[in-house]
Every structure is written in structure tokens, then in C-alpha cells.
Write an enzyme that holds these catalytic residues in place. Structure first.
Site, PDB file in Angstrom:
ATOM      1  CG  HIS A   1      73.004  40.083  51.578  1.00 23.30           C
ATOM      2  ND1 HIS A   1      71.801  39.848  50.963  1.00 23.30           N
ATOM      3  CD2 HIS A   1      73.070  39.065  52.845  1.00 23.30           C
ATOM      4  CE1 HIS A   1      71.196  38.971  51.599  1.00 23.30           C
ATOM      5  NE2 HIS A   1      71.732  38.641  52.630  1.00 23.30           N
TER       6      HIS A   1
ATOM      7  CG  HIS B   1      67.396  35.461  53.425  1.00 22.33           C
ATOM      8  ND1 HIS B   1      67.924  35.536  52.319  1.00 22.33           N
ATOM      9  CD2 HIS B   1      68.179  36.451  54.185  1.00 22.33           C
ATOM     10  CE1 HIS B   1      69.070  36.088  52.362  1.00 22.33           C
ATOM     11  NE2 HIS B   1      69.353  36.541  53.333  1.00 22.33           N
TER      12      HIS B   1
ATOM     13  CD  GLU C   1      67.916  37.261  59.365  1.00 24.96           C
ATOM     14  OE1 GLU C   1      67.178  37.313  58.268  1.00 24.96           O
ATOM     15  OE2 GLU C   1      68.969  37.917  59.394  1.00 24.96           O
TER      16      GLU C   1
ATOM     17  CG  ASP D   1      74.298  41.687  55.268  1.00 30.47           C
ATOM     18  OD1 ASP D   1      74.283  41.994  53.928  1.00 30.47           O
ATOM     19  OD2 ASP D   1      73.670  41.320  55.921  1.00 30.47           O
TER      20      ASP D   1
HETATM   21  N1  ADE Z   1      69.322  41.515  53.335  1.00 29.38           N
HETATM   22  C1  ADE Z   1      70.849  41.652  53.887  1.00 29.38           C
HETATM   23  N2  ADE Z   1      71.151  41.076  55.181  1.00 29.38           N
HETATM   24  C2  ADE Z   1      69.851  40.495  55.411  1.00 29.38           C
HETATM   25  C3  ADE Z   1      69.387  39.683  56.225  1.00 29.38           C
HETATM   26  N3  ADE Z   1      70.116  39.319  57.316  1.00 29.38           N
HETATM   27  N4  ADE Z   1      67.954  39.243  56.186  1.00 29.38           N
HETATM   28  C4  ADE Z   1      67.172  39.697  55.346  1.00 29.38           C
HETATM   29  N5  ADE Z   1      67.603  40.343  54.328  1.00 29.38           N
HETATM   30  C5  ADE Z   1      68.857  40.750  54.442  1.00 29.38           C
HETATM   31 ZN    ZN Z   2      71.138  37.482  54.025  1.00 29.60          ZN
END
Ligand code: ADE
Ligand code: ZN
Length: 328
Positions: free
Chosen positions: A12, A190, A193, A272
Site C-alpha cells: 500500500h 483482500h 486476513e 505496510d
Molecule cells: N490497508 C492497508 N493495510 C491493510 C491490511 N493489512 N488489511 C486490510 N486493509 C489494509
Molecule cells: Zn494489504
């Protein structure tokens, strides 16, 4: 590990902003972004919800195309220092011009200019994936998808969704994903997670992605793992992110090695990086330590990652030569 050529598919752009960069920008603009930093200057959050808030507060100081130009250069330098030779970064018209197409085009031009400098001076190829933000809701996602469709091409190569996986359902975003796909964009989403195997199944059924961001919780359902392997669905795995956010307690407990053993196409990314105190070189180091992975294993994953990249064939061939040179 630092010198192995690396392919990163899940990064990101705002999430890769060094905290000092954000702090300096806030100071120069006289903006108070609250207590988002620890005393040592790192980002402060205790869980995923707090992370999302800090992420958005940090992003709020990025208000011009010039800010994004400088951010992109800083991120490219960070990635190049870890040996990354090809990277796909998530970009959000939500943050870049408030989903206004004219403004988004200006942000995109500034980001691309920085990418050209990165290619020329650092030998790092960057491409963009436009990402809607799930907790901003399906209506805003439609506007984001329109920006994506209008700027799809050789540089904007994909469309995805990030944000709070517990908000809304994948099918609420089907219109946006169909519009992006019709514009020629490749799809990632995504899932898995914070949601479990059912969330991954729903995402595949409703959005039909080629790649899944994270997807690691598939490991809780071995029938799903087999399906992912059989269908060649690629997982953009970000182990350091998962561990920093508490999904797994430590590196040895992370399922990336099991998913790989069971034939799922896994790739390695940082998500990130400054938020999670990581870099691509650190991800490689920790994986080598936890699973005894050697150069051969990392190069195999790098080749699979390049295969799964959304760029055109000429770009893949050019980057592929860099991998071959390291293999020789
Ligand atoms: N935006 C930035 N990092 C993220 C993550 N790990 N999961 C979902 N959205 C995100
Ligand atoms: Zn992500």
C-alpha cells in the site's frame, strides 16, 4: 538476502510512508494529526482497528500530487534498498483527490513521474493497482472503479479492495469489480486476513480474483487449500504484517510454508512496511530463519511472483532477465 532480486505484489503506497516523512509533512503544513507516533518516532497502534485509524490520519497530510510524487520516490528508495526489482503498489483515488477523475489524473501523473525516475535511477519497475476501501462502502467503491476504468492501461494494471474485511460483503462490490474487469484490469482482493475460509470462498465466488491479498486463513480448511492449489489462485502473503497485527504469534506459526508445501502459489510482500517494522529483506531473513528456506526456494517464489504479476509480457520478460542473472 538483501541482494536477491525480489518481486513484491502487495504494497500500500500510503502504508509504505516512512513515519518521519509523514511527521515532517504534518509539521510543514501545520496540521495536527494527533498522537499517532510513539516516542521513538514509529507509528502507534495496538490492533487492526487502531491501525486503520492511524493509517488514515497519516494519509490525511498527503494532500497534493507533489506530496505523492515525493512519497513514491521515498517508497521506491526503501524497496530498492531491499533488492526489489519489480513492485505493484495499491493506489486509492479515495485518498488521491477524493475520487474526482480530474484530480485523480493529476495525482496519477505525479506518481508515474516518480516511477519513471525509479526505473531510470534505481532499476525498479513499478505498476499500480487501484484499490477501493471496503469500509468506505460500495457507493464510493463505484466512483473508485470509474477512476480505475478511465485510467486502466499499461501502468494501472489491476483493481482490488482493501480495508476492514468485517464490513460489507464481497457481493456488494460486484458492480465495481465487473466494471474494472471490463476495462481490462486484473483482479485481486483482500480476504482471509481477518475473515476465515468462508470469507475467502465468498470473495472467490463473487469477485473472481486471480490473486488474493493475504488469504492465509485458508489453511483452516484443507479442502479450500486444495481448491486454491488446483485453480492456481495466487496468495499475496505478508507474513510480517500478519505477525505484527497478532494473527499469528510468531514466524514459525505462520502458515506460508504449509500453504506452499500443499501446492498453493504463495508470494511474499510487506503490506505496510514501516507500520510493521519490516522490509522485503527482513521478510526473507525471517522466513529463512523460521523455515530453513534457501536461495533456491526464494528464487522459485520470485519466479512464481513474476508469473502472477499484472504487467504486460514485455515487462515480465525484461524483469525475468534480472531473475535469471541472479540464478546463474
Ligand atoms: N490497508 C492497508 N493495510 C491493510 C491490511 N493489512 N488489511 C486490510 N486493509 C489494509
Ligand atoms: Zn494489504
Amino acid at each position: 538476502m538483501k541482494d536477491l532480486p525480489k518481486i513484491e505484489l502487495h504494497l500500500h503506497l500510503e502504508g509504505a510512508a516512512p513515519p518521519a516523512f509523514i511527521r515532517d509533512l504534518a509539521k510543514r503544513k501545520h496540521v495536527d494529526i494527533g498522537g499517532i507516533f510513539n516516542a521513538d518516532g514509529s507509528y502507534r497502534f495496538k490492533d487492526f482497528q487502531a491501525f486503520l485509524k492511524v493509517y488514515e490520519a497519516a494519509t490525511s497530510v498527503l494532500t497534493t500530487p507533489e506530496d505523492y510524487h515525493r512519497l513514491t520516490l521515498a517508497v521506491l528508495e526503501q524497496s530498492a534498498a531491499s533488492g526489489v526489482v519489480y513492485s505493484e503498489t495499491f493506489l486509492s483515488p479515495d485518498f488521491c483527490g477524493g475520487r474526482d477523475l480530474g484530480a485523480w489524473r493529476e495525482y496519477l501523473a505525479a506518481i508515474r513521474e516518480a516511477a519513471d525516475i525509479g526505473q531510470r535511477d534505481m532499476g525498479l519497475t513499478l505498476r499500480g493497482i487501484i484499490t477501493c476501501i471496503r469500509h468506505f462502502g460500495p457507493d464510493k467503491a463505484r466512483q473508485t472503479a470509474r477512476c480505475a476504468a478511465e485510467t486502466a492501461g499499461d501502468w494501472i494494471v489491476g483493481f482490488g479492495i482493501a480495508g476492514d474485511e468485517k464490513v460489507a460483503k464481497p457481493k456488494d462490490f460486484r458492480w465495481s469489480f465487473d466494471a474494472a474487469r471490463e476495462a481490462g484490469l486484473r483482479i485481486t482482493a483482500h480476504a482471509g486476513e481477518w475473515g476465515g475460509p468462508d470469507a475467502i470462498r465468498a470473495t472467490i465466488a463473487d469477485l473472481n480474483p486471480e490473486r488474493i491479498g493475504h488469504g492465509v486463513r485458508a489453511v483452516e480448511d484443507l479442502a479450500l487449500v486444495d481448491e486454491l492449489a488446483e485453480n492456481g489462485v495466487v496468495l499475496e502473503v505478508c507474513p510480517g504484517s500478519n505477525i505484527a497485527l497478532g494473527i499469528y504469534p510468531d514466524w514459525r506459526s505462520h502458515p506460508i510454508a504449509e500453504l506452499d508445501r500443499r501446492g498453493v502459489k504463495v508470494t511474499i510482500s510487506t503490506d505496510d512496511p514501516p507500520f510493521f517494522h519490516t522490509t522485503m529483506a527482513r521478510e526473507y531473513d525471517r522466513l529463512a530463519g523460521a523455515f530453513d528456506w534457501d536461495k533456491g526456494q526464494f528464487m522459485r517464489i520470485a519466479r512464481a511472483s513474476l508469473d502472477a504479476a499484472f504487467c504486460d509480457a514485455d515487462t515480465k520478460a525484461r524483469v525475468g532477465k534480472l531473475l535469471e542473472a541472479a540464478d546463474a
